[in-house]
Design a protein around this motif. Structure first.
Motif, PDB file in Angstrom:
ATOM      1  N   ASN A  30      20.346 -22.747 -48.287  1.00  0.00           N
ATOM      2  CA  ASN A  30      20.376 -23.299 -47.587  1.00  0.00           C
ATOM      3  C   ASN A  30      20.396 -22.429 -46.779  1.00  0.00           C
ATOM      4  OD1 ASN A  30      19.904 -26.153 -48.706  1.00  0.00           O
ATOM      5  ND2 ASN A  30      21.386 -25.123 -49.761  1.00  0.00           N
ATOM      6  N   LEU A  31      19.941 -22.228 -44.702  1.00  0.00           N
ATOM      7  CA  LEU A  31      20.736 -21.406 -44.195  1.00  0.00           C
ATOM      8  C   LEU A  31      21.057 -23.367 -43.060  1.00  0.00           C
ATOM      9  CD1 LEU A  31      18.451 -18.467 -43.952  1.00  0.00           C
ATOM     10  CD2 LEU A  31      20.708 -18.738 -45.673  1.00  0.00           C
ATOM     11  N   ILE A  32      22.163 -22.214 -42.642  1.00  0.00           N
ATOM     12  CA  ILE A  32      23.131 -23.728 -41.980  1.00  0.00           C
ATOM     13  C   ILE A  32      23.263 -23.229 -40.745  1.00  0.00           C
ATOM     14  CG2 ILE A  32      25.344 -25.642 -40.980  1.00  0.00           C
ATOM     15  CD1 ILE A  32      25.036 -26.049 -43.984  1.00  0.00           C
ATOM     16  N   TYR A  33      22.681 -22.752 -39.456  1.00  0.00           N
ATOM     17  CA  TYR A  33      23.169 -22.250 -38.206  1.00  0.00           C
ATOM     18  C   TYR A  33      23.877 -23.325 -37.338  1.00  0.00           C
ATOM     19  CZ  TYR A  33      22.153 -19.666 -33.810  1.00  0.00           C
ATOM     20  OH  TYR A  33      22.880 -19.491 -32.589  1.00  0.00           O
ATOM     21  N   GLY A  34      24.718 -22.358 -36.323  1.00  0.00           N
ATOM     22  CA  GLY A  34      25.435 -23.645 -35.818  1.00  0.00           C
ATOM     23  C   GLY A  34      26.228 -22.427 -34.459  1.00  0.00           C
ATOM     24  N   TRP A  35      26.691 -22.601 -33.527  1.00  0.00           N
ATOM     25  CA  TRP A  35      27.357 -21.535 -32.238  1.00  0.00           C
ATOM     26  C   TRP A  35      29.545 -21.917 -32.758  1.00  0.00           C
ATOM     27  CZ3 TRP A  35      24.120 -23.722 -27.391  1.00  0.00           C
ATOM     28  CH2 TRP A  35      23.176 -23.420 -27.186  1.00  0.00           C
ATOM     29  N   ASN A  36      29.814 -21.021 -32.094  1.00  0.00           N
ATOM     30  CA  ASN A  36      31.448 -21.478 -32.498  1.00  0.00           C
ATOM     31  C   ASN A  36      31.526 -22.297 -32.193  1.00  0.00           C
ATOM     32  OD1 ASN A  36      31.338 -18.680 -33.517  1.00  0.00           O
ATOM     33  ND2 ASN A  36      31.520 -18.101 -31.716  1.00  0.00           N
ATOM     34  N   TYR A  37      32.581 -23.427 -32.532  1.00  0.00           N
ATOM     35  CA  TYR A  37      33.457 -24.487 -32.343  1.00  0.00           C
ATOM     36  C   TYR A  37      31.858 -25.890 -33.126  1.00  0.00           C
ATOM     37  CZ  TYR A  37      35.908 -21.300 -29.663  1.00  0.00           C
ATOM     38  OH  TYR A  37      37.484 -20.602 -29.379  1.00  0.00           O
ATOM     39  N   SER A  38      31.064 -25.670 -33.187  1.00  0.00           N
ATOM     40  CA  SER A  38      30.699 -26.981 -33.719  1.00  0.00           C
ATOM     41  C   SER A  38      30.713 -27.814 -34.852  1.00  0.00           C
ATOM     42  CB  SER A  38      28.762 -25.894 -34.036  1.00  0.00           C
ATOM     43  OG  SER A  38      28.568 -25.018 -34.909  1.00  0.00           O
ATOM     44  N   GLY A  39      31.560 -27.025 -36.502  1.00  0.00           N
ATOM     45  CA  GLY A  39      31.939 -27.269 -37.086  1.00  0.00           C
ATOM     46  C   GLY A  39      31.427 -27.296 -38.488  1.00  0.00           C
ATOM     47  N   THR A 584      26.500 -19.353 -40.615  1.00  0.00           N
ATOM     48  CA  THR A 584      27.198 -18.677 -39.745  1.00  0.00           C
ATOM     49  C   THR A 584      26.406 -18.953 -38.140  1.00  0.00           C
ATOM     50  OG1 THR A 584      26.438 -16.240 -38.913  1.00  0.00           O
ATOM     51  CG2 THR A 584      24.248 -17.783 -39.891  1.00  0.00           C
ATOM     52  N   HIS A 585      27.041 -17.972 -36.976  1.00  0.00           N
ATOM     53  CA  HIS A 585      26.750 -18.474 -35.723  1.00  0.00           C
ATOM     54  C   HIS A 585      25.824 -16.963 -35.170  1.00  0.00           C
ATOM     55  CE1 HIS A 585      29.901 -15.340 -35.538  1.00  0.00           C
ATOM     56  NE2 HIS A 585      29.490 -14.925 -33.835  1.00  0.00           N
ATOM     57  N   ASN A 586      25.454 -16.523 -36.277  1.00  0.00           N
ATOM     58  CA  ASN A 586      24.995 -14.874 -35.787  1.00  0.00           C
ATOM     59  C   ASN A 586      23.276 -15.000 -36.310  1.00  0.00           C
ATOM     60  OD1 ASN A 586      23.893 -12.282 -36.288  1.00  0.00           O
ATOM     61  ND2 ASN A 586      26.291 -12.377 -35.462  1.00  0.00           N
ATOM     62  N   PHE A 587      22.750 -15.160 -34.918  1.00  0.00           N
ATOM     63  CA  PHE A 587      20.985 -15.110 -35.399  1.00  0.00           C
ATOM     64  C   PHE A 587      20.529 -14.837 -36.117  1.00  0.00           C
ATOM     65  CE2 PHE A 587      17.362 -16.629 -34.419  1.00  0.00           C
ATOM     66  CZ  PHE A 587      17.074 -17.788 -34.494  1.00  0.00           C
ATOM     67  N   GLU A 588      20.868 -13.094 -35.986  1.00  0.00           N
ATOM     68  CA  GLU A 588      20.334 -11.610 -37.031  1.00  0.00           C
ATOM     69  C   GLU A 588      20.550 -11.861 -37.891  1.00  0.00           C
ATOM     70  OE1 GLU A 588      20.840  -7.261 -36.134  1.00  0.00           O
ATOM     71  OE2 GLU A 588      21.673  -8.537 -34.730  1.00  0.00           O
ATOM     72  N   GLU A 633      16.530 -16.489 -31.714  1.00  0.00           N
ATOM     73  CA  GLU A 633      16.966 -17.163 -31.314  1.00  0.00           C
ATOM     74  C   GLU A 633      17.119 -17.726 -29.684  1.00  0.00           C
ATOM     75  OE1 GLU A 633      22.509 -18.523 -30.221  1.00  0.00           O
ATOM     76  OE2 GLU A 633      21.341 -16.371 -30.235  1.00  0.00           O
ATOM     77  N   TYR A 634      16.437 -16.598 -28.576  1.00  0.00           N
ATOM     78  CA  TYR A 634      16.002 -16.920 -27.311  1.00  0.00           C
ATOM     79  C   TYR A 634      15.006 -18.059 -26.708  1.00  0.00           C
ATOM     80  CZ  TYR A 634      13.737 -15.346 -22.747  1.00  0.00           C
ATOM     81  OH  TYR A 634      14.155 -15.717 -21.544  1.00  0.00           O
ATOM     82  N   HIS A 635      14.103 -18.169 -28.219  1.00  0.00           N
ATOM     83  CA  HIS A 635      13.142 -19.383 -27.895  1.00  0.00           C
ATOM     84  C   HIS A 635      14.092 -21.217 -28.090  1.00  0.00           C
ATOM     85  CE1 HIS A 635      11.068 -16.339 -28.870  1.00  0.00           C
ATOM     86  NE2 HIS A 635       9.779 -17.380 -28.778  1.00  0.00           N
ATOM     87  N   PHE A 636      15.429 -20.743 -28.881  1.00  0.00           N
ATOM     88  CA  PHE A 636      15.939 -22.488 -28.604  1.00  0.00           C
ATOM     89  C   PHE A 636      17.013 -22.181 -27.857  1.00  0.00           C
ATOM     90  CE2 PHE A 636      19.940 -23.601 -30.330  1.00  0.00           C
ATOM     91  CZ  PHE A 636      19.754 -25.223 -30.653  1.00  0.00           C
ATOM     92  N   LEU A 637      17.191 -21.160 -27.687  1.00  0.00           N
ATOM     93  CA  LEU A 637      18.081 -21.840 -25.884  1.00  0.00           C
ATOM     94  C   LEU A 637      17.412 -22.352 -24.860  1.00  0.00           C
ATOM     95  CD1 LEU A 637      20.185 -18.634 -25.741  1.00  0.00           C
ATOM     96  CD2 LEU A 637      21.128 -20.644 -27.004  1.00  0.00           C
ATOM     97  N   PHE A 638      16.216 -21.668 -24.267  1.00  0.00           N
ATOM     98  CA  PHE A 638      15.038 -22.070 -23.925  1.00  0.00           C
ATOM     99  C   PHE A 638      15.133 -23.568 -24.128  1.00  0.00           C
ATOM    100  CE2 PHE A 638      11.468 -23.102 -21.825  1.00  0.00           C
ATOM    101  CZ  PHE A 638      10.937 -22.860 -20.107  1.00  0.00           C
ATOM    102  N   GLU A 639      14.529 -23.864 -25.239  1.00  0.00           N
ATOM    103  CA  GLU A 639      14.157 -24.945 -24.780  1.00  0.00           C
ATOM    104  C   GLU A 639      15.373 -26.158 -24.763  1.00  0.00           C
ATOM    105  OE1 GLU A 639      12.384 -27.392 -29.112  1.00  0.00           O
ATOM    106  OE2 GLU A 639      14.385 -25.983 -29.619  1.00  0.00           O
ATOM    107  N   VAL A 640      16.675 -25.565 -25.142  1.00  0.00           N
ATOM    108  CA  VAL A 640      18.018 -26.224 -24.665  1.00  0.00           C
ATOM    109  C   VAL A 640      18.190 -26.647 -23.071  1.00  0.00           C
ATOM    110  CG1 VAL A 640      20.374 -26.630 -25.018  1.00  0.00           C
ATOM    111  CG2 VAL A 640      19.631 -25.966 -26.556  1.00  0.00           C
ATOM    112  N   ILE A 641      17.735 -25.668 -22.807  1.00  0.00           N
ATOM    113  CA  ILE A 641      17.140 -26.049 -20.871  1.00  0.00           C
ATOM    114  C   ILE A 641      16.346 -26.198 -20.960  1.00  0.00           C
ATOM    115  CG2 ILE A 641      17.498 -24.593 -18.978  1.00  0.00           C
ATOM    116  CD1 ILE A 641      18.875 -22.239 -20.988  1.00  0.00           C
ATOM    117  N   HIS A 642      15.323 -26.122 -21.192  1.00  0.00           N
ATOM    118  CA  HIS A 642      13.706 -27.415 -20.391  1.00  0.00           C
ATOM    119  C   HIS A 642      14.116 -28.387 -21.030  1.00  0.00           C
ATOM    120  CE1 HIS A 642       9.844 -27.406 -19.509  1.00  0.00           C
ATOM    121  NE2 HIS A 642       9.946 -27.968 -20.887  1.00  0.00           N
TER     122      HIS A 642
END
Length: 754
Positions: A30-39, A584-588, A633-642
C-alpha cells in the motif's frame, strides 16, 4: 490482515474521518501519497499504537476502527489485538536515536532497547550510590545506638552489683539475665516484696532466722452453748417432795450434801435428835434419782464451761525473720480481742449454768451467743501459723531462700532495665535500623545481576552494528559515516560516529541522520524470525526526508531487498511480510516504489492519496486517475488547478486547501521545464517573469507565495481580500500557458480526462 480504516475521530486532522464510499481495501502493498501537513505522520502514529498495544498519550481520547479479516480493531480492544506491527516514523527516530555529546566526541545512542537499558543501568547505579550513602548513615546510627545500649547495660549492671552486693556482675551477666527475663512474665516486685527480698538476700549466715512454735488453740463455746440451752431448760420429775426443802433450795442443797452420811437411822449429826426411819425415807424420796441425774448434768456442764476459757501465748514478733514481722503483727493483733470476747462469753455462760445448778427446778434460757467467736480465733490462728510456717521454712532452708530472694531482686532490676529500654525505644530503634540496613543490602545485592543482564542486552542490541554499517555504506556511499564501539567514562559501550579517516563525525546532516535511523529500523526488523516476519505488518512513513535523488534510489533498493522477493527476474514480486505500507510526500520515491507490484489474488498493490480538505479534516481515498496513470506529479498538480478553474463554487474548502501548494509547485515545475538552467541560479519568480511577463507573474505568484506557507483556514479567513484574487491568479496562469504554449495546455487538459 488490515482491510481498511473505517473511521478516525478526534485525532489531529482526522477529527471526523469516515472511509469514503467506494474506497478500495488495503492490499499487500500500500503506497500512500500526500503533501506535507496532510496527515501521513498522524496516520503512522495510529499504526504505531497497534504495535505498542498501549495508548499513546498524544492519541488519548481518539476513536478509530480498523476492519480486518476477523473482528474490527478499535480504541477499546486494540490492546488485546494479536496482530504484529512495526512502524518507522519520526517518533521511532526520536525514541531510538539520540545524537549526543560534544562537538569533538559525538556519541550516537543507538536503539531504544539499548538506550532504555542504559537508562535503567544509570538509575540502578544511582540507586546503589544512594543506598550506600543511606547504609553508611544507618550503620552510624546503629553503632551509636549500640554504644548507648551498651552504656545503659554497663550502668544497670553496676547498679545491680552494688545494690545486691553480687560480684562479679557485668553487662555480659546482665545480657544473660535479660534473655531469661524477657521470656517470663513481668518480674517486677511490689515495694514491700522488693524490700523483703533485698533484706533476706543481704542477711548473713550469722543472722539466719530460727524456728518458732506454731499456735495451738481450739476454742469451744458453740457446742457448750447449744448444750446449755437444753440443760437449762430441763427440770427433774418428782414423785413426793418436801415443801420446806423445795421452798428453800439452799437448805435442800445442804440436806442433799449430807444425806449420804445417814444411810441408816440414828441420831442427827447436826442436832443430835433421833432421825426416824420415816423421816429418812421422806428425805430419800425427795431426792429422787431423776434429780440426781439432772444435777449431775448441770454440774458437768458447769465444769466444762469453766474449762473452756482460753489461755493462749504466742511468740514475739522479734523472734521471726524481719520480712515476716509486719504481716505477723497484723495477724496477731486480731487474737487478743477475739480471745477476750470468747472468754467473756464463757464467763457469762458459766454464771448462767451456775444459777441453774443452784436451782435445778427453775427453767432457764441462756443469753444469746455472739456469732463467729470461734471462727475469728481459728482464722487468726491459721493466719498466724501460716506466717510462722513461712518463717520456719525459711529458717530450715535459709541458704536456698536467700538465693531465691537474691534472684527475685535481681530479676526485678533486670525487668526494670528492660522496661526502661522499651520506654526509651533504643533496642527497637536499633533493630529497626538494622533491618533497614539489611533490607538495603539485600536490595542493592539484587541490582548487580540486573545490571549485568541489562549490559548483556546492550551488547546484544549492538550486535547489528556491522549490518547497519553495510546499509550506511550502501545508502550514503563509501565516504559515509560509520559506527564504531567506544567506551564511555563509566566503562559502558557506546556507538560513536566516525568518518572514513577515523575522525569523529561532527555536525551530521539531516540526510545522514535519516539514513542512520532508517538503516537501524531495517536492521531491527531482521531480528524478527522469518516465520514471524511473514505475519508482520510494516508501516514506513517518509524514510527519505532530506535525501537527494541518488540516496532515494538506495533507500528504494533497500526496501525492495528486504520486503520483496522474486524467484527469478520474470517471476512476480511477493512481499516477505504480511502487509506493507509506505506513506511519502516525495513523488519520485512514490513512483520508484510503484514499480514493485506484488501479485496476489485480490490483494495486490494499492495506491492511496491523503489530502487536506479542511483545517482539521483530511481524507484517505483512492489515488486519482491523474496520479495513477502518469509517472509524474505534474499532471496531478494541473488537475487540482484545472478543477478549481472549472468549479462553479470556488469557496469549497477541499479545493482551497489544496490549491496554494499545487499552484506554487506547478509553476516551479512548468517554468523549470521551459527554462532548465542551473536550478540554484534562478528563482521561480525570475523564470515566471521571463515566461509570463513581470505584471502577470507578480499577480500569479504573490498570492500563492503567501498561502502556500499556510495550512489553516485561519490564514485564509484573515485575508479575505486576497481570497478574491485566487480565481484571477488561476485564470492568469491558465491564460498565460494557453497563449504562449497552447499544445502544452491541450495535452494537460487531455491528461485529466478519464
Amino acid at each position: 490482515m488490515l482491510k481498511s480504516i473505517e473511521k478516525i475521530k478526534g485525532l489531529g486532522v482526522y477529527q471526523n474521518y469516515n472511509k469514503p464510499a467506494g474506497t478500495q481495501e488495503f492490499g499487500i502493498k500500500n503506497l500512500i501519497y500526500g503533501w506535507n501537513y496532510s496527515g501521513k505522520t498522524t496516520l503512522s502514529r495510529l499504526f504505531a499504537q497497534l504495535e505498542a498495544k498501549t495508548t499513546n498519550p498524544d492519541l488519548f481520547g481518539c476513536e478509530f476502527s480498523f476492519e480486518t479479516d476477523n473482528d474490527a480493531i478499535t480504541e477499546k480492544n486494540f490492546t488485546l489485538s494479536s496482530i504484529s506491527v512495526r512502524v518507522f516514523n519520526s517518533d521511532f527516530v526520536k525514541a531510538n536515536l539520540h545524537f549526543d555529546g560534544g562537538s569533538f566526541n559525538p556519541i550516537l545512542l543507538l536503539g531504544k532497547e539499548s538506550e532504555e537499558a542504559q537508562r535503567k543501568i544509570d538509575k540502578l547505579v544511582e540507586r546503589i550510590k544512594r543506598s550506600d550513602s543511606v547504609q553508611r548513615k544507618l550503620n552510624g546510627e546503629v553503632e551509636a545506638l549500640k554504644s548507648r545500649i551498651a552504656q545503659t547495660k554497663t550502668e544497670a549492671a553496676k547498679f545491680i552489683r552494688q545494690r545486691l552486693k553480687v560480684d562479679p556482675y557485668t553487662a555480659a551477666h546482665l545480657g544473660q539475665d535479660v534473655q531469661v527475663v524477657s521470656i517470663l512474665d513481668s518480674q517486677l516486685l511490689m515495694e514491700k516484696e522488693l524490700s523483703d527480698a533485698i533484706e533476706l538476700a543481704l542477711t548473713p549466715d550469722s543472722k539466719r532466722p530460727s524456728t518458732v512454735d506454731e499456735l495451738q488453740a481450739s476454742p469451744a463455746i458453740e457446742a457448750l452453748y447449744k448444750e446449755a440451752v437444753t440443760v437449762l431448760a430441763a427440770t427433774p420429775s418428782f414423785s413426793r417432795t418436801l415443801k420446806h426443802l423445795e421452798e428453800n433450795p439452799e437448805i435442800e442443797r445442804w440436806v442433799q450434801s449430807g444425806l449420804h452420811l445417814h444411810s441408816t437411822t440414828g441420831a442427827c449429826e447436826f442436832c443430835g435428835n433421833e432421825l426416824s426411819p420415816a423421816r429418812l425415807e421422806a428425805l430419800r424420796t425427795h431426792f429422787s434419782k431423776d434429780l440426781t441425774d439432772h444435777q449431775e448434768k448441770v454440774n458437768g456442764l458447769l465444769e466444762r464451761v469453766k474449762a473452756a476459757e482460753l489461755r493462749l501465748t504466742w511468740p514475739k514478733a522479734a523472734e521471726l525473720n524481719p520480712q515476716f514481722r509486719d504481716s505477723y503483727n497484723l495477724a496477731i493483733d486480731v487474737l487478743p480481742a477475739a480471745i477476750n470476747a470468747l472468754n467473756q462469753a464463757i464467763k457469762k455462760l458459766t454464771g448462767e449454768v451456775q444459777r441453774k445448778a443452784d436451782d435445778s427446778r427453775k427453767t432457764m434460757t441462756p443469753s444469746p451467743l455472739a456469732q463467729g467467736l470461734e471462727v475469728v480465733i481459728k482464722d487468726a490462728v491459721t493466719a498466724v501459723n501460716a506466717i510462722i510456717k513461712q518463717n520456719n521454712e525459711l529458717a530450715s532452708n535459709f541458704t536456698k531462700a536467700r538465693s531465691d530472694s537474691l534472684r527475685k531482686a535481681k530479676y526485678h532490676y533486670v525487668q526494670q532495665f528492660l522496661d526502661e529500654q522499651d520506654a526509651a525505644g533504643l533496642e527497637v530503634k536499633r533493630d529497626r535500623q538494622v533491618k533497614r540496613y539489611e533490607r538495603l543490602k539485600a536490595y542493592v545485592a539484587k541490582f548487580q545481576p540486573e545490571i549485568d543482564k541489562l549490559q548483556a542486552q546492550i551488547s546484544q542490541a549492538q550486535q547489528g552494528r556491522e549490518k547497519i554499517n553495510e546499509r550506511l555504506a550502501s545508502m550514503l556511499g563509501s565516504e559515509a559515516v560509520q559506527i564504531k564501539v567506544v567506551k564511555d567514562p563509566a566503562g559502558q559501550d557506546r556507538f560513536q560516529m566516525i568518518r572514513k579517516d577515523g575522525a569523529p563525525a561532527k555536525n551530521l546532516s539531516d540526510g545522514e541522520r535519516t539514513a542512520i535511523a532508517f538503516s537501524y529500523f531495517l536492521t531491527k526488523l531482521q531480528e524478527i524470525k522469518p516465520a514471524e516476519f511473514k505475519e508482520t505488518i510494516v508501516y514506513i512513513d517518509d524514510p527519505i526526508s532530506s535525501l537527494d535523488a541518488n540516496h532515494i534510489f538506495q533507500v528504494t533498493a533497500a526496501i525492495r531487498a528486504l520486503f520483496f522477493t522474486q524467484q527469478d527476474k520474470n517471476a512476480p514480486w511477493k512481499t516477505t511480510c504480511k502487509q506493507f505500507f509506505v506513506s511519502t510526500h516525495n513523488f519520485e520515491f512514490f513512483n520508484l516504489l510503484r514499480e514493485i507490484k506484488p501479485v496476489a489474488s485480490k490483494q495486490g498493490a494499492r495506491l492511496f492519496l491523503i489530502k487536506r480538505i479542511a483545517e482539521k479534516s483530511s481524507t484517505l481515498e483512492d489515488m486519482p486517475a491523474s496520479l495513477a496513470r502518469y509517472q509524474s506529479e505534474y499532471h496531478f498538480l494541473f488537475e487540482v488547478i484545472h478543477q478549481f478553474n472549472q468549479a462553479p463554487d470556488k469557496t469549497a474548502h477541499d479545493v482551497l486547501m489544496l490549491l496554494p501548494n499545487a499552484m506554487r509547485r506547478f509553476v516551479e515545475l512548468y517554468t523549470y521545464s521551459r527554462l532548465p538552467g542551473p536550478k540554484d541560479s534562478e528563482l521561480v519568480d525570475e523564470r515566471a517573469e521571463v515566461l509570463f511577463g513581470v505584471e502577470r507573474a507578480k499577480r500569479i505568484l504573490k498570492i500563492f507565495h503567501y498561502f502556500s506557507h499556510g495550512n489553516t483556514l485561519d490564514r485564509f479567513a484573515g485575508n479575505n481580500e486576497l481570497i478574491f484574487d485566487l480565481e484571477h491568479a488561476v485564470r492568469d496562469l491558465i491564460d498565460a500557458i494557453t497563449e504562449n504554449d497552447r499544445p502544452h495546455m491541450d495535452a494537460l487538459i487531455a491528461a485529466t480526462q478519464p
